[in-house]
Design a protein around this motif. Structure first.
Motif, mmCIF file in Angstrom:
data_model
loop_
_atom_site.group_PDB
_atom_site.id
_atom_site.type_symbol
_atom_site.label_atom_id
_atom_site.label_comp_id
_atom_site.label_asym_id
_atom_site.label_seq_id
_atom_site.Cartn_x
_atom_site.Cartn_y
_atom_site.Cartn_z
ATOM 1 N N ASN A 186 53.461 42.405 35.908
ATOM 2 C CA ASN A 186 54.594 41.739 36.267
ATOM 3 C C ASN A 186 54.274 40.509 36.895
ATOM 4 O OD1 ASN A 186 56.568 43.406 34.899
ATOM 5 N ND2 ASN A 186 57.082 44.494 36.779
ATOM 6 N N GLU A 187 53.339 40.614 38.054
ATOM 7 C CA GLU A 187 52.903 39.570 38.954
ATOM 8 C C GLU A 187 52.008 38.386 38.082
ATOM 9 O OE1 GLU A 187 53.869 38.489 41.825
ATOM 10 O OE2 GLU A 187 55.082 40.302 42.386
ATOM 11 N N SER A 188 51.511 39.021 37.082
ATOM 12 C CA SER A 188 50.414 37.984 36.232
ATOM 13 C C SER A 188 51.056 37.467 35.218
ATOM 14 C CB SER A 188 49.428 38.954 35.897
ATOM 15 O OG SER A 188 49.750 39.845 34.764
ATOM 16 N N LYS A 189 52.566 37.523 35.024
ATOM 17 C CA LYS A 189 53.189 36.784 34.021
ATOM 18 C C LYS A 189 53.047 35.311 34.148
ATOM 19 C CE LYS A 189 56.342 40.414 32.456
ATOM 20 N NZ LYS A 189 57.915 40.987 32.661
ATOM 21 N N GLY A 190 52.648 34.360 33.331
ATOM 22 C CA GLY A 190 52.598 32.962 33.443
ATOM 23 C C GLY A 190 51.161 32.750 33.844
ATOM 24 N N CYS A 191 50.323 33.598 33.975
ATOM 25 C CA CYS A 191 48.949 33.187 34.435
ATOM 26 C C CYS A 191 47.993 33.032 33.164
ATOM 27 C CB CYS A 191 48.268 34.501 34.995
ATOM 28 S SG CYS A 191 48.815 34.854 36.816
ATOM 29 N N ILE A 192 47.323 32.174 33.013
ATOM 30 C CA ILE A 192 46.208 31.731 32.062
ATOM 31 C C ILE A 192 45.529 33.147 31.723
ATOM 32 C CG2 ILE A 192 44.654 30.205 31.011
ATOM 33 C CD1 ILE A 192 45.766 28.136 32.840
ATOM 34 N N SER A 193 45.366 33.462 30.453
ATOM 35 C CA SER A 193 44.497 34.583 30.139
ATOM 36 C C SER A 193 42.791 34.571 30.858
ATOM 37 C CB SER A 193 44.318 34.774 28.689
ATOM 38 O OG SER A 193 43.448 35.623 28.371
ATOM 39 N N ASN A 194 42.742 35.792 31.533
ATOM 40 C CA ASN A 194 41.457 35.790 32.035
ATOM 41 C C ASN A 194 41.004 34.865 33.512
ATOM 42 O OD1 ASN A 194 41.022 37.538 29.888
ATOM 43 N ND2 ASN A 194 39.727 36.182 28.775
ATOM 44 N N THR A 195 42.182 34.570 33.982
ATOM 45 C CA THR A 195 41.940 33.709 35.141
ATOM 46 C C THR A 195 42.562 34.247 36.365
ATOM 47 O OG1 THR A 195 44.159 32.552 35.037
ATOM 48 C CG2 THR A 195 42.138 31.765 33.734
ATOM 49 N N THR A 196 42.841 35.787 36.290
ATOM 50 C CA THR A 196 43.566 36.428 37.344
ATOM 51 C C THR A 196 42.420 37.263 38.152
ATOM 52 O OG1 THR A 196 45.825 36.902 36.265
ATOM 53 C CG2 THR A 196 44.949 38.106 38.178
ATOM 54 N N TYR A 197 42.124 36.608 39.332
ATOM 55 C CA TYR A 197 41.004 37.200 40.060
ATOM 56 C C TYR A 197 41.652 38.151 41.183
ATOM 57 C CZ TYR A 197 38.004 33.587 38.107
ATOM 58 O OH TYR A 197 37.531 32.590 37.182
ATOM 59 N N VAL A 198 40.922 39.473 41.080
ATOM 60 C CA VAL A 198 41.598 40.475 42.015
ATOM 61 C C VAL A 198 40.507 41.239 42.918
ATOM 62 C CG1 VAL A 198 42.601 42.644 41.923
ATOM 63 C CG2 VAL A 198 42.880 41.350 39.975
ATOM 64 N N PRO A 217 39.657 56.236 54.098
ATOM 65 C CA PRO A 217 40.194 54.940 54.302
ATOM 66 C C PRO A 217 41.621 54.997 55.164
ATOM 67 C CG PRO A 217 39.371 54.713 52.299
ATOM 68 C CD PRO A 217 39.284 56.165 52.642
ATOM 69 N N SER A 218 42.066 54.307 55.935
ATOM 70 C CA SER A 218 43.238 54.674 56.719
ATOM 71 C C SER A 218 44.461 53.527 55.701
ATOM 72 C CB SER A 218 43.489 53.839 58.026
ATOM 73 O OG SER A 218 43.049 52.355 58.173
ATOM 74 N N HIS A 219 44.060 52.611 55.056
ATOM 75 C CA HIS A 219 44.687 51.740 54.365
ATOM 76 C C HIS A 219 44.087 51.349 53.000
ATOM 77 C CE1 HIS A 219 46.421 50.917 58.437
ATOM 78 N NE2 HIS A 219 47.569 50.598 57.890
ATOM 79 N N ILE A 220 45.020 51.118 52.008
ATOM 80 C CA ILE A 220 44.306 50.723 50.598
ATOM 81 C C ILE A 220 45.256 49.051 50.530
ATOM 82 C CG2 ILE A 220 43.980 50.849 48.337
ATOM 83 C CD1 ILE A 220 44.015 54.045 48.973
ATOM 84 N N TRP A 221 44.488 48.103 50.359
ATOM 85 C CA TRP A 221 44.973 46.881 50.001
ATOM 86 C C TRP A 221 44.781 46.239 48.589
ATOM 87 C CZ3 TRP A 221 41.522 42.979 49.691
ATOM 88 C CH2 TRP A 221 40.201 43.237 50.472
ATOM 89 N N SER A 222 45.510 45.471 48.015
ATOM 90 C CA SER A 222 45.052 44.522 46.706
ATOM 91 C C SER A 222 45.557 42.965 46.891
ATOM 92 C CB SER A 222 45.629 45.270 45.674
ATOM 93 O OG SER A 222 45.446 44.519 44.443
ATOM 94 N N SER A 223 44.892 42.361 46.299
ATOM 95 C CA SER A 223 45.022 40.850 46.458
ATOM 96 C C SER A 223 44.721 40.270 45.085
ATOM 97 C CB SER A 223 44.445 40.199 47.392
ATOM 98 O OG SER A 223 43.022 40.507 47.670
ATOM 99 N N ALA A 224 45.281 39.081 44.694
ATOM 100 C CA ALA A 224 45.182 38.539 43.219
ATOM 101 C C ALA A 224 45.422 37.265 43.584
ATOM 102 C CB ALA A 224 45.831 39.278 42.366
ATOM 103 N N CYS A 225 44.745 36.099 42.616
ATOM 104 C CA CYS A 225 45.131 34.798 42.610
ATOM 105 C C CYS A 225 44.859 34.391 41.258
ATOM 106 C CB CYS A 225 44.168 34.185 43.528
ATOM 107 S SG CYS A 225 44.519 32.257 43.587
ATOM 108 N N CYS A 226 45.862 33.661 40.630
ATOM 109 C CA CYS A 226 45.591 33.081 39.225
ATOM 110 C C CYS A 226 45.698 31.636 39.042
ATOM 111 C CB CYS A 226 46.274 34.117 38.192
ATOM 112 S SG CYS A 226 48.182 33.719 38.334
ATOM 113 N N ARG A 227 45.269 31.097 37.990
ATOM 114 C CA ARG A 227 45.866 29.768 37.432
ATOM 115 C C ARG A 227 46.966 30.012 36.457
ATOM 116 N NH1 ARG A 227 39.946 29.564 37.187
ATOM 117 N NH2 ARG A 227 38.931 28.480 38.402
ATOM 118 N N MET A 228 48.033 29.072 36.432
ATOM 119 C CA MET A 228 49.293 29.446 35.713
ATOM 120 C C MET A 228 49.173 28.536 34.998
ATOM 121 S SD MET A 228 51.787 30.583 38.626
ATOM 122 C CE MET A 228 52.999 31.236 37.366
ATOM 123 N N THR A 229 50.095 28.830 33.823
ATOM 124 C CA THR A 229 50.057 27.774 32.551
ATOM 125 C C THR A 229 50.887 26.524 32.992
ATOM 126 O OG1 THR A 229 52.213 28.935 31.890
ATOM 127 C CG2 THR A 229 50.427 29.503 30.796
#
Length: 278
Positions: A186-198, A217-229
């Motif tokens: 859902n979050e990667s909708k609108g991202c240019i294909s193959n530009t979502t870096y995780v 581990p005490s915590h698990i986390w995730s982050s992402a950044c992408c270029r959009m159309t």
């Protein structure tokens, strides 16, 4: 003469420090970080290993590994979900045994057979299969999940113990799996294909498995950044305690603030400055 030797030592030290500052630890695989920029040193463990995860003669992602705790600090990859098959066997990193071994991940069985290496040697600087046997309430949790890749080889490459942490089994099969499969899509909708870096990582905890060999581990986390159309850049993030059911979705900046407090090693920066923090 003594003064000259002292000045020579100082000069050599300055050259070494200058050299270490410009060396990119992920020199063979910078492409898995947005704008080739890995996280800053606020996440560095005491005894780190920078791994360009290689399988079948290709690189597929990058991992910062904590040798003392025998868990990855984070794994960085490009989000490319697609069909494919899972791997039944788990692999390890030969380069963590000694640097004259192959650069590709391999199974413990193959390493023992082909290079006459003992299980003790394999497990000196990394987790091995035996560490994850007979667990209660925990199982093998991928940081870089196989479902975020679109070929058999790229999926197989995620089945290495340098990409695995002891994760709460209910979390791994429940809320975290929902985040990996649904929230990421859902979050990667609108991202240019193959530009979502995780970048997916963990915060070391105060407990362990395998007689103290592998940190939980005490915590698990995730982050992402992408270029959009739309020509804009988008970022998002999540964090959860390694026992909780509910995942907290937050901005990249808020995650970096939380990790700064949890790690306690200075301000954390996960992505290039082009990725929005708010």
């Amino acid at each position: 003469m003594m003064l000259w030797l002292l000045l020579l030592q100082v000069w050599a030290s300055c050259l070494w420090l200058g050299h270490s500052e410009v060396v990119n630890p992920f020199a063979s695989c910078p492409q898995y970080f947005y704008e080739n920029t890995p996280p800053n040193n606020a996440l560095l463990p005491q005894n780190p290993a920078w791994i360009c995860q290689r399988y079948n003669n290709s690189y597929y992602y990058a991992t910062l590994y904590d040798i003392n705790r025998r868990i990855p600090v984070y794994s960085a990859y490009i989000y490319q979900p697609g069909p494919g098959t899972r791997r039944d066997e788990w692999m390890v990193e030969p380069q963590l045994i000694r640097n004259n071994l192959p650069k590709e991940m391999e199974t413990e069985k193959t390493l023992s057979k082909n290079y006459n290496i003992t299980s003790q040697q394999i497990g000196q600087n990394q987790a091995v299969n035996a560490d994850y046997k007979n667990l209660t309430g925990l199982n093998r949790g991928h940081l870089n999940p196989n479902s975020h890749h679109n070929s058999n080889s790229s999926k197989y490459a995620t089945f290495t113990l340098t990409n695995i942490v002891p994760q709460n089994s209910n979390l791994n099969g429940g809320a975290w799996n929902d985040y990996e499969q649904n929230t990421m899509a859902n979050e990667s909708k609108g991202c240019i294909s193959n530009t979502t870096y995780v970048i997916v990582g963990v915060v070391p905890g105060n407990t362990s498995i395998a007689n103290g060999r592998v940190n939980v581990p005490s915590h698990i986390w995730s982050s992402a950044c992408c270029r959009m159309t739309s020509n804009k850049t988008k970022a998002w993030a999540a964090i959860v305690e390694n026992k909780a059911k509910n995942i907290t979705l937050l901005t990249l900046g808020k995650l970096e603030d939380q990790l700064t407090n949890l790690y306690g090693k200075g301000k954390v920066s996960l992505f290039h400055s082009a990725c929005p923090r708010t």
